[in-house]
Design an enzyme around this catalytic site. Sequence first.
Site, PDB file in Angstrom:
ATOM      1  CG  HIS A 274      -0.401   0.400   2.485  1.00  0.00           C
ATOM      2  ND1 HIS A 274      -0.013  -0.512   3.437  1.00  0.00           N
ATOM      3  CD2 HIS A 274      -0.149   1.628   3.016  1.00  0.00           C
ATOM      4  CE1 HIS A 274       0.449   0.127   4.501  1.00  0.00           C
ATOM      5  NE2 HIS A 274       0.382   1.419   4.263  1.00  0.00           N
ATOM      6  CG  ASP A 320       0.009  -3.844   2.893  1.00  0.00           C
ATOM      7  OD1 ASP A 320       0.462  -3.381   1.830  1.00  0.00           O
ATOM      8  OD2 ASP A 320      -0.160  -3.165   3.930  1.00  0.00           O
ATOM      9  CB  SER A 417       2.722   2.263   6.338  1.00  0.00           C
ATOM     10  OG  SER A 417       1.471   2.312   6.954  1.00  0.00           O
TER      11      SER A 417
END
Length: 490
Positions: A274, A320, A417
């Site tokens: 992502h 992911d 992230s």
Amino acid sequence: MANPLHLVLLGAALAGLLLSGSSVFISRRAANDVLARTRRANSFLEELKKGNLERECMEENCSYEEALEVFEDREKTNEFWNKYVDGDQCESNPCQNQGTCKDGLGMYTCSCVEGYEGQDCEPVTRKLCSLDNGGCDQFCKEEENSVLCSCASGYTLGDNGKSCISTELFPCGKVTLGRWRRSPATNSSEGPPEAPGPEQQDDGNLTATENPFNLLDSPEPPPEDDSSSLVRIVGGQDCRDGECPWQALLVNEENEGFCGGTILSEYHVLTAAHCLHQAKRFKVRVGDRDTEHEEGNEETHEVEVVVKHNRFVKETYDFDIAVLRLKTPITFRRNVAPACLPQKDWAESTLMAQKTGIVSGFGRTHEMGRLSTTLKMLEVPYVDRNSCKRSSSFTITQNMFCAGYDARPEDACQGDSGGPHVTRFRDTYFVTGIVSWGEGCARKGKFGVYTKVSNFLKWIEKSMRARAVPVAEAAGTPGPTQPTIKGSPS
């Protein structure tokens, strides 16, 4: 009145006795000689006879020397003496499984046949992987009722078949300065929108798909009501020099960090799929601990190939994961080094059975707050799967796991992230997760959600072998800093 004659005779008799030296009484010693019972062993004739067990020790109590006289052998004497003094400890047959019992004073000893051990010859409990990792420094595998130890890349198995010895100057998974310090944490990061996703594992092949930056030219907008599309460290503490050497930072065209990554090799960085939606173009920076101050250890690398998982689901953040191949190699040093990739089964049975892992990054220090300018690290406990699923309003697939605290204000947050979740085992750190998403940051009752790296180890290995697609084969022509994007269908 007595007769005078009688008196004369009595006096004469007494005088005679005195003159003869005789006595009516005998001495005490003489009396004892008469009355005492003579012991057999002390008899002159008996001493001339060879020792007899019944005579020496059964009819009377005997000494060890007397027993030795009978057996004329110290080992046989000891066997007899142990039983004679306190009974036969082997009488109850305490040795199991055809073991042989040997009596002792107040004890017994069992000699066991092969396959049995212990005081009473119990079946051998093999020191398999579930017991102290089979004695292995790193990977442990069970084969034919025994263990087979092996090591991560950059290590060789020692002569003892257990230890792992580094073959490189800067081996993976080693912290060369300082130690991890515990810090409470509540793991949560960006929250994906509500949508179900498939729960499946992957080891698919790689195929070239999109043109360079086709995906990045159209970044997906953050989900509605999402406090971030990145992830952060809330709470925690600064990574000291050398404590987080595998940390990478993805920076955009404005040289701003927006996602993290994990150094896997001199050419490869692991991150979240992502994150590829967060910037049209980006580079990778390593060795950075303070984004506002240069320390001389920083390196910035252009990306040559982006390998994104083809099953990545933007709505659920399932699959992911992505691997970046750099154009130029990273120079390893004390504060820049890779984390180790584990083996799948060992990662799930041993690493993820540890109490805690370590997450690090430059993310926000609190929900909706500013990004941190210094590299932070946080120790977070693993959360059991049932608690993880109950805590979330969104789907927790088989490719995800939770870590963090449900009440402490510490977690990964926006900006973290794609960053590393590593787990320490015997002073070596292995990649176990990728910071993926969460519902807010450090919210009560919520945990951070991570990509489960053990499900993708084969995929990662294939991705690391990928090479850039020649320009002529691409549907478009990449710019000078644009990487080729590949996919990996199952």
